[in-house]
Design a protein around this motif. Structure first.
Motif, PDB file in Angstrom:
ATOM      1  N   GLU A   9      52.883  29.727  43.878  1.00  0.00           N
ATOM      2  CA  GLU A   9      52.494  31.310  43.444  1.00  0.00           C
ATOM      3  C   GLU A   9      52.686  31.739  41.699  1.00  0.00           C
ATOM      4  N   ALA A  10      51.138  32.951  42.334  1.00  0.00           N
ATOM      5  CA  ALA A  10      51.286  33.507  40.288  1.00  0.00           C
ATOM      6  C   ALA A  10      50.849  34.232  41.169  1.00  0.00           C
ATOM      7  N   PHE A  11      51.040  35.545  39.607  1.00  0.00           N
ATOM      8  CA  PHE A  11      50.344  37.138  39.735  1.00  0.00           C
ATOM      9  C   PHE A  11      48.810  36.586  39.607  1.00  0.00           C
ATOM     10  N   HIS A  12      47.402  37.112  40.571  1.00  0.00           N
ATOM     11  CA  HIS A  12      46.406  36.946  40.159  1.00  0.00           C
ATOM     12  C   HIS A  12      46.135  38.787  39.621  1.00  0.00           C
ATOM     13  N   VAL A  13      45.495  38.739  38.478  1.00  0.00           N
ATOM     14  CA  VAL A  13      45.002  40.133  38.129  1.00  0.00           C
ATOM     15  C   VAL A  13      43.796  40.498  37.712  1.00  0.00           C
ATOM     16  N   ARG A  44      52.058  32.421  29.890  1.00  0.00           N
ATOM     17  CA  ARG A  44      53.160  31.743  30.121  1.00  0.00           C
ATOM     18  C   ARG A  44      53.776  31.962  31.377  1.00  0.00           C
ATOM     19  N   ASN A  45      53.745  33.692  31.863  1.00  0.00           N
ATOM     20  CA  ASN A  45      54.199  34.889  32.632  1.00  0.00           C
ATOM     21  C   ASN A  45      54.305  34.528  33.852  1.00  0.00           C
ATOM     22  N   ASN A  46      53.600  32.883  34.450  1.00  0.00           N
ATOM     23  CA  ASN A  46      53.007  32.852  35.509  1.00  0.00           C
ATOM     24  C   ASN A  46      51.822  34.226  36.008  1.00  0.00           C
ATOM     25  N   VAL A  47      51.165  35.006  35.109  1.00  0.00           N
ATOM     26  CA  VAL A  47      50.312  35.549  35.590  1.00  0.00           C
ATOM     27  C   VAL A  47      48.705  34.614  34.998  1.00  0.00           C
ATOM     28  N   VAL A  48      48.046  34.499  36.144  1.00  0.00           N
ATOM     29  CA  VAL A  48      46.617  34.165  36.308  1.00  0.00           C
ATOM     30  C   VAL A  48      45.716  35.455  36.104  1.00  0.00           C
ATOM     31  N   LEU A  49      44.881  35.185  34.715  1.00  0.00           N
ATOM     32  CA  LEU A  49      44.351  36.401  34.352  1.00  0.00           C
ATOM     33  C   LEU A  49      42.800  36.522  34.611  1.00  0.00           C
ATOM     34  N   ILE A  50      41.851  36.896  35.799  1.00  0.00           N
ATOM     35  CA  ILE A  50      40.637  36.382  36.330  1.00  0.00           C
ATOM     36  C   ILE A  50      39.693  37.309  35.709  1.00  0.00           C
ATOM     37  N   ASP A  51      38.207  37.306  34.828  1.00  0.00           N
ATOM     38  CA  ASP A  51      37.376  37.941  34.179  1.00  0.00           C
ATOM     39  C   ASP A  51      36.374  37.343  35.450  1.00  0.00           C
ATOM     40  N   SER A  52      35.965  38.459  36.065  1.00  0.00           N
ATOM     41  CA  SER A  52      34.755  38.207  36.937  1.00  0.00           C
ATOM     42  C   SER A  52      33.381  38.877  36.671  1.00  0.00           C
ATOM     43  N   PRO A  53      32.291  38.135  37.080  1.00  0.00           N
ATOM     44  CA  PRO A  53      31.032  38.920  36.670  1.00  0.00           C
ATOM     45  C   PRO A  53      30.784  40.012  36.790  1.00  0.00           C
ATOM     46  N   GLY A  54      29.402  40.298  35.784  1.00  0.00           N
ATOM     47  CA  GLY A  54      29.229  42.194  36.270  1.00  0.00           C
ATOM     48  C   GLY A  54      28.664  42.012  37.139  1.00  0.00           C
ATOM     49  N   LEU A  55      29.403  43.298  38.322  1.00  0.00           N
ATOM     50  CA  LEU A  55      28.806  43.791  38.812  1.00  0.00           C
ATOM     51  C   LEU A  55      27.295  45.118  38.562  1.00  0.00           C
ATOM     52  N   ASN A  56      26.657  44.743  39.585  1.00  0.00           N
ATOM     53  CA  ASN A  56      25.412  45.666  38.833  1.00  0.00           C
ATOM     54  C   ASN A  56      24.982  44.778  38.485  1.00  0.00           C
ATOM     55  N   ALA A  57      24.545  44.164  38.255  1.00  0.00           N
ATOM     56  CA  ALA A  57      24.217  43.157  36.923  1.00  0.00           C
ATOM     57  C   ALA A  57      22.929  42.138  37.655  1.00  0.00           C
ATOM     58  N   TYR A  58      23.437  41.515  38.964  1.00  0.00           N
ATOM     59  CA  TYR A  58      22.506  40.290  39.839  1.00  0.00           C
ATOM     60  C   TYR A  58      23.468  40.687  40.940  1.00  0.00           C
ATOM     61  N   ASP A  59      22.905  40.547  42.162  1.00  0.00           N
ATOM     62  CA  ASP A  59      23.273  40.839  43.597  1.00  0.00           C
ATOM     63  C   ASP A  59      24.306  39.325  43.785  1.00  0.00           C
ATOM     64  N   THR A  60      23.771  38.135  43.002  1.00  0.00           N
ATOM     65  CA  THR A  60      25.271  36.622  43.249  1.00  0.00           C
ATOM     66  C   THR A  60      26.481  37.373  43.087  1.00  0.00           C
ATOM     67  N   HIS A  61      26.740  37.941  41.033  1.00  0.00           N
ATOM     68  CA  HIS A  61      27.281  38.190  40.781  1.00  0.00           C
ATOM     69  C   HIS A  61      28.061  39.401  41.959  1.00  0.00           C
ATOM     70  N   ASN A  62      27.897  40.041  41.893  1.00  0.00           N
ATOM     71  CA  ASN A  62      29.045  41.014  43.533  1.00  0.00           C
ATOM     72  C   ASN A  62      28.973  40.209  43.959  1.00  0.00           C
ATOM     73  N   GLU A  63      28.420  39.204  44.744  1.00  0.00           N
ATOM     74  CA  GLU A  63      29.068  38.457  45.931  1.00  0.00           C
ATOM     75  C   GLU A  63      30.228  37.313  45.726  1.00  0.00           C
ATOM     76  N   ILE A  64      30.382  37.124  44.110  1.00  0.00           N
ATOM     77  CA  ILE A  64      31.224  36.305  43.862  1.00  0.00           C
ATOM     78  C   ILE A  64      32.333  36.950  43.329  1.00  0.00           C
ATOM     79  N   THR A  65      32.060  38.138  43.119  1.00  0.00           N
ATOM     80  CA  THR A  65      33.357  38.839  42.866  1.00  0.00           C
ATOM     81  C   THR A  65      34.286  39.509  44.242  1.00  0.00           C
TER      82      THR A  65
END
Length: 650
Positions: free
Chosen positions: A51-55, A148-169
């Motif tokens: 388990e981790a904190f997904h941000v 280290r504090n069990n946090v996973v930072l998630i950088d998503s593709p930019g919305l409103n740039a390409y439709d495939t990015h929206n789908e991934i996010t």
């Protein structure tokens, strides 16, 4: 000390305590000989340890997401470009040595790459940005204090740039524990950002972070902040997000963090986000993550204790009498197995009924709402104008058609999102509640037959009286092996064990999952508007407004046709996903639970027979072992109960 006072350290301590309780309970179950309990507790342990904190950080293109994430991390880990950069979901995790892993669509193992090549591999090819990347996810391992504090930072593709990015996010959003919604302080809450907030973040309490605040003159800042807050409260109400607005200078925050300048980091505004994020994760999300598994473990511990008196009774049996009881039990055992098979078949049939219901309702709505596309297309705001320059006619026409098409698609998506949340979800929840009543009745009958057979074999009554009474409904007990995930998510409506509407909505029939199934991929929007242009919609003898009106009409009609044609297939796809994600795990857990209970009963007799055949010394060893295990489980019951109480008070 509460988790809020102790922060990440206190939350980690509780998680490690629960993991250790799982290990002890798993070992006790193994020594008792209850393979079903061993399997369930092992699954709980795996979930707790992993388990981790997904941000997740989301936002339109060019809002400074990667810069902000780097500021939180304190290092230039992610690529920062002035063009759409991150083309895949990028997860940043803790590791002592920097590393990078890339996952392809069909890979079972990731591909290790040089971290220095990560930027090259996960950024967009701007010449063909709407093409799918061969990678679906990047993992960056870095020795960072936050991670280290069990946090996973998630950088998503930019919305409103390409439709495939929206789908991934959107595909990853339901698993996020916290969402940071980045916007530009100078121009907050664009149309696309408003649609995204209203349609896809209702199950979340986002942190609204406004970047580039340093670019605003001091005398204008109060007005900018008030305007940004008002745009969001108009959509979500006055009180819901009152303390969740942050105005930051991410670049200064990154420089300050890398220079260990705490005063400058605080002044950048990023520090306030970090502090409030920690408070939220170690209270609300921590409780949601641990309380379900802790309750499941407590139920399993008590179930193991309840079985010990019967096993002790078997050791007091005469071997000949036990053999006779075992022979007499064969027919009832076969009847119990047949009853379990009928229940499993009924669940499969009911799953199919629910799947058909989702498909029928959703397909009908998609076909009906398609008729609204022409009207919607007429009202879409666009920024490009056609003009009368024949040299730019085709280029401008493509731009206009793209804006109309994209805006119409988002508006239609929003209609589906609202219908799923307001109309489909309540209907399915009612069906699930009726199914819960049916399953509870069937499982109550199964447990009664099992208990009668247990009493007949043990040769005594009241053998299940040890420990606390089984107050939970049968369905809740059978689903406990899923580690609390089902009880706090899809099956929350089924067993009445939800943490609340938002927690259930986070995983149960997410509106965006169904919307994404049809809104982004099946209709081929770029091909559509290019074809319209090629068909000669733009003709030089038309005035610009007449051409634009004609384009809106044609695009609206074409989209309506495409939606009607695709509706059956997309409804079927969404219904299958609903069955696979929601019902099939429940079906598997109940089926396996019935099987393991029957096997445990048979195993208890086999264990007693072996001890009796080996003689009095073996019987005494087994009796002492069971007594010791009962004492261990009693202590575990108290410890787990204390942890449940701690979490409940949070």
């Amino acid at each position: 000390m509460t988790t809020e006072e102790g922060g990440y350290a206190a939350a980690t301590e509780q998680r490690l305590r629960l993991a250790e309780m799982c290990r002890r309970t798993e070992k006790a179950a193994e020594q008792i000989g209850n393979d079903g309990a061993v399997h369930d507790v092992a699954a709980l342990l795996q979930r707790i340890e992993n388990e981790a904190f997904h941000v997740m950080v989301v936002g339109d293109f060019n809002r400074g997401k990667s810069t902000f994430v780097n500021a939180l991390l304190g290092a230039r880990v992610l690529p920062v470009k002035a063009t759409p950069a991150t083309a895949v979901i990028t997860e940043v995790k803790f590791g002592e040595s920097p590393a990078a892993l890339l996952w392809t669509h069909d890979a079972t193992e990731p591909q290790a790459v040089d971290p220095d090549r990560l930027v090259e591999l996960i950024t967009v090819n701007n010449a063909s940005g709407d093409e799918r990347s061969p990678y679906v996810k990047a993992e960056v391992v870095w020795p960072l204090e936050l991670c280290r504090n069990n946090v996973v930072l998630i950088d998503s593709p930019g919305l409103n740039a390409y439709d495939t990015h929206n789908e991934i996010t959107l595909r990853h959003l339901s698993g996020a524990d916290a969402v940071i919604f980045l916007q530009h302080a100078i121009a907050p809450m664009s149309i696309s950002e408003s649609v995204f907030l209203d349609g896809h973040l209702q199950a979340h309490d986002p942190f609204f972070v406004f970047t580039y605040f340093d670019a605003i003159d001091d005398h204008e800042r109060d007005d900018v902040m008030a305007s940004a807050r008002r745009r969001i409260t108009d959509l979500r109400g006055e009180d819901r997000d009152r303390s969740r607005f942050f105005f930051v200078d991410a670049k200064s925050g990154l420089r300050a963090r890398m220079a260990d300048d705490e005063d400058a980091f605080r002044l950048s505004g990023v520090s306030a986000v970090e502090t409030d994020l920690e408070r939220y994760l170690v209270t609300e999300r921590h409780k949601a993550k641990l309380l379900g598994p802790a309750r499941s473990l407590l139920a399993r511990t008590r179930e193991l204790r309840r079985g010990i008196p019967g096993k002790l009774n078997l050791l007091d049996s005469d071997i000949g009498d036990l053999e006779r009881r075992w022979a007499a039990a064969q027919q009832p055992l076969r009847e119990l197995e047949a009853q379990a098979q009928l229940i499993a078949l009924d669940i499969r049939n009911q799953t199919r009924v629910l799947q058909d219901r989702v498909e029928t309702l959703l397909g009908g709505f998609l076909a009906a709402v398609a008729d609204e596309a022409p009207l919607v297309a007429q009202d879409i705001d666009i920024t490009t104008r056609l003009g009368l320059n024949p040299l730019k006619a085709k280029e401008r026409a493509q731009q206009v058609a793209g804006e109309i098409t994209g805006g119409t698609a988002k508006a239609m998506e929003q209609k589906v999102v609202h219908w799923v949340a307001e109309s489909l979800k309540p209907v399915i929840e009612q069906d699930l509640e009726r199914l819960a009543e049916r399953m509870n009745a069937e499982l109550t009958s199964f447990e009664a037959a099992l208990e009668k057979l247990r009493v007949d074999l043990h040769g005594a009554t009241g053998v299940a009286a040890a420990g606390e009474a089984q107050e939970d409904e049968p369905l809740t007990r059978f689903l406990a092996g899923l580690g609390g995930f089902v009880l706090s998510g899809p099956a929350g409506a089924l067993v009445g064990a939800r943490f609340g509407a938002k927690e259930a909505l986070r995983t149960f029939l997410p509106a965006f999952a169904i919307a994404a199934a049809w809104a982004f991929t099946p209709f081929g929007w770029p091909t559509l508007f290019a074809a319209l242009v090629a068909q000669g919609l733009f003709q030089t003898n038309f005035a610009s407004d007449r051409v634009e009106k004609k384009m809106r009409e044609e695009i609206g009609r074409a989209m309506a046709t495409q939606m009607r044609l695709a509706a059956p297939k997309q409804a079927q796809k969404a219904a299958r996903a609903f069955a696979a994600d929601t019902m099939e795990p429940i079906q598997r857990e109940i089926t396996q639970g019935m099987s393991s209970r029957i096997e445990e009963l048979s195993g208890s007799v086999a264990s007693a027979r072996d001890a009796l055949q080996q003689g009095e010394e073996a019987v005494e060893r087994r009796r002492l072992e069971l007594t010791r295990l009962d004492e261990q489980l009693s202590r575990a019951d108290d410890e787990i109960g204390d942890l449940v109480a701690e979490l409940t008070r949070m």
